[in-house]
Design a protein around this motif. Structure first.
Motif, short mmCIF file in Angstrom:
data_model
loop_
_atom_site.label_atom_id
_atom_site.label_comp_id
_atom_site.label_asym_id
_atom_site.label_seq_id
_atom_site.Cartn_x
_atom_site.Cartn_y
_atom_site.Cartn_z
N GLN A 1 0.81 -1.12 0.02
CA GLN A 1 -0.07 -0.06 0.10
C GLN A 1 0.84 1.26 0.08
O GLN A 1 0.78 2.07 0.70
CB GLN A 1 -1.04 0.02 1.19
CG GLN A 1 -1.75 -1.12 1.24
CD GLN A 1 -2.89 -0.71 2.25
OE1 GLN A 1 -3.04 0.13 2.62
NE2 GLN A 1 -3.80 -1.99 2.29
N HIS B 1 -6.48 3.11 2.16
CA HIS B 1 -7.82 2.32 2.08
C HIS B 1 -8.85 3.13 3.26
O HIS B 1 -8.23 4.29 4.02
CB HIS B 1 -7.45 0.79 2.55
CG HIS B 1 -6.44 0.80 3.93
ND1 HIS B 1 -6.13 -0.32 4.30
CD2 HIS B 1 -6.00 1.67 4.73
CE1 HIS B 1 -5.44 -0.05 5.55
NE2 HIS B 1 -5.14 1.03 5.67
N ARG C 1 -3.24 5.28 -4.00
CA ARG C 1 -2.21 4.05 -3.96
C ARG C 1 -1.10 4.73 -4.82
O ARG C 1 -1.68 5.39 -6.03
CB ARG C 1 -2.87 3.00 -4.47
CG ARG C 1 -3.82 2.05 -3.53
CD ARG C 1 -3.11 1.23 -2.32
NE ARG C 1 -4.29 0.95 -1.47
CZ ARG C 1 -4.56 -0.33 -1.63
NH1 ARG C 1 -4.19 -1.36 -2.42
NH2 ARG C 1 -5.69 -0.57 -0.52
N GLU D 1 -15.95 0.85 3.68
CA GLU D 1 -15.44 -0.04 4.72
C GLU D 1 -16.56 -0.47 5.26
O GLU D 1 -17.63 0.29 5.47
CB GLU D 1 -14.49 0.92 5.81
CG GLU D 1 -13.77 0.13 6.37
CD GLU D 1 -12.47 -0.65 5.96
OE1 GLU D 1 -12.15 -0.42 4.88
OE2 GLU D 1 -11.99 -1.57 6.61
N PHE E 1 -4.69 -10.14 6.00
CA PHE E 1 -4.48 -8.61 6.33
C PHE E 1 -4.03 -8.41 7.60
O PHE E 1 -4.66 -9.37 8.61
CB PHE E 1 -5.99 -8.01 6.19
CG PHE E 1 -6.73 -8.14 4.89
CD1 PHE E 1 -6.27 -7.20 3.74
CD2 PHE E 1 -7.67 -9.04 4.53
CE1 PHE E 1 -6.87 -7.50 2.23
CE2 PHE E 1 -8.21 -9.01 3.45
CZ PHE E 1 -7.87 -8.43 2.22
N GLY F 1 -12.48 -7.92 0.66
CA GLY F 1 -11.47 -8.49 1.58
C GLY F 1 -12.22 -8.20 2.93
O GLY F 1 -12.88 -7.26 3.57
N PHE G 1 -14.92 -5.38 6.74
CA PHE G 1 -14.64 -5.66 5.42
C PHE G 1 -14.44 -4.60 4.63
O PHE G 1 -14.62 -3.56 5.15
CB PHE G 1 -16.02 -6.52 4.95
CG PHE G 1 -17.34 -5.73 4.83
CD1 PHE G 1 -17.65 -4.83 4.15
CD2 PHE G 1 -18.16 -6.02 6.04
CE1 PHE G 1 -18.75 -4.22 4.23
CE2 PHE G 1 -19.13 -5.38 6.37
CZ PHE G 1 -19.65 -4.26 5.50
N1 PHE Z 1 -8.25 -2.33 3.97
C1 PHE Z 1 -8.14 -3.49 2.81
C2 PHE Z 1 -7.69 -3.14 1.45
O1 PHE Z 1 -7.58 -2.12 1.14
C3 PHE Z 1 -9.46 -4.23 2.73
C4 PHE Z 1 -10.07 -4.73 4.19
C5 PHE Z 1 -10.77 -3.98 4.89
C6 PHE Z 1 -9.67 -5.94 4.65
C7 PHE Z 1 -11.36 -4.33 6.07
C8 PHE Z 1 -10.16 -6.76 5.64
C9 PHE Z 1 -10.97 -5.69 6.43
O2 PHE Z 1 -7.31 -4.16 0.87
#
Ligand code: PHE
Length: 337
Positions: free
Chosen positions: A149, A163, A191, A207, A245, A279, A303
């Motif tokens: 990232q 994120h 990014r 999110e 993660f 994710g 998520f």
């Molecule tokens: N923040 C992660 C990403 O950008 C995605 C994610 C969010 C994964 C929350 C798990 C829980 O890839």
């Protein structure tokens, strides 16, 4: 003298010309003023006669000028109206009506869906601290997962968020480790990527975070299943694959079954039958503790998904750049979507 003046008035063609005639005959240096001024030199008996005569002449010239002036003005107006007339039978020019951007529509659709499940909407800053973007999410300085990232740094401690996950930590912090949390957070993220059909240096994420007592993985699966069914249709199935993660443990990636898949030649899922869409995972105890929650008492799931990706799957869009180049021919297709 009167005759001469009236003739000039008659022949005058413009308001300006009339103005000059007025100055010439009735002005301070004009003949009538001169006559009136010279009255003192006249014999007494003649004064009233000459005076009255001069006044009458002055009045008649003034009246003539005024009348002519209003006539000239009327004519000018008439002329203007004639030239400016509007053809009311011409067809109108169509008005361009705008509409919400596809990305906005998709984000609102997802928001509505989660509001329906009792989630509240949160927002957080796009310029984020290293602490919230990484450290509070169990990504200490030097953690290898930071490489995935890479972003735009403003200072060593300030960066464009990579994120929407920092909003997890911010929301939990704001609750002082006591109340449950049930929120989603849409927003822009950044990014350090080279833009191509599937990458963009700026894109959006949504999110999700739910923290409470006794939250289990099955709760996560239930919510995601409901989301997929409402978004893509009840006939689509989901599957969770193990993933990683740093801020969730265990971590998963969610796939949905491929609708167009005819096996080998499928362009959407490359013949696998599944498409990855987000994710997720159970909130890591370290993340809960850093935000002030007792990880023995509380648990949660989180998520993160990309609305661009969801819109691309839903509408068969093949290039993420379509979202940002704002070609109205592209955008218009989705105004009623
Ligand atoms: N923040 C992660 C990403 O950008 C995605 C994610 C969010 C994964 C929350 C798990 C829980 O890839």
């Amino acid at each position: 003298l009167e005759h001469e003046a009236l003739l000039k008035v008659e022949q005058a063609e413009t308001v300006d010309e009339l103005k000059n005639i007025r100055v010439e005959y009735l002005g301070k240096k004009g003949p009538i003023t001169e006559v009136l001024r010279g009255m003192g030199k006249l014999p007494k008996e003649e004064r009233p006669v000459i005076g009255q005569l001069a006044n009458e002449v002055r009045e008649r010239i003034a009246d003539a000028i005024e009348e002519k002036q209003s006539r000239l003005e009327d004519e000018a107006l008439e002329e203007q109206l004639k030239n400016e007339d509007i053809d009311v039978t011409l067809p109108g020019r169509p008005v361009q009506v705008g509409g919400p951007h596809l990305l906005t529509s998709i984000i609102e659709e997802i928001e509505d869906l989660f509001i329906g499940m009792g989630f509240e909407i949160k927002e957080g800053p796009e310029v984020e601290t290293d602490y919230y973007n990484f450290e509070a999410l169990n990504l200490p300085k030097g953690h290898p997962a930071r490489d995935m990232q890479d972003t735009f740094y403003i200072t060593e401690e300030l960066l464009m968020r990579t994120h929407t996950s920092p909003v997890q930590a911010r929301t939990m912090n704001a609750k002082n480790g006591k109340e449950p949390v049930k929120m989603i957070c849409p927003g822009k993220v950044y990014r350090r990527d080279n833009d191509d059909a599937t990458h963009s240096h700026q894109f959006t994420q949504i999110e999700g975070l739910l923290v409470d007592e006794n939250v289990r993985m099955s709760d996560l699966k239930g919510v995601l299943q409901e989301f997929a069914a409402k978004m893509f249709g009840r006939e689509r199935r989901i599957r969770l694959r193990p993933s990683f993660f740093p801020f969730t443990e265990p971590s998963v990636e969610m796939d949905i079954s491929c609708k167009v898949c005819g096996g080998e030649g499928c362009s959407v899922c490359k013949g696998t039958g599944w498409i990855e869409i987000l994710g997720a995972g159970m909130v890591h105890p370290n993340v809960l503790e850093m935000a002030g929650y007792d990880s023995e008492k509380y648990s949660g799931f989180a998520f993160g998904m990309g609305p661009e990706r969801i819109a691309m799957l839903k509408h068969g869009i093949d290039d993420i750049r379509h979202f940002y180049t704002n070609d109205v021919r592209f955008l218009k297709q989705y105004h009623n979507a």
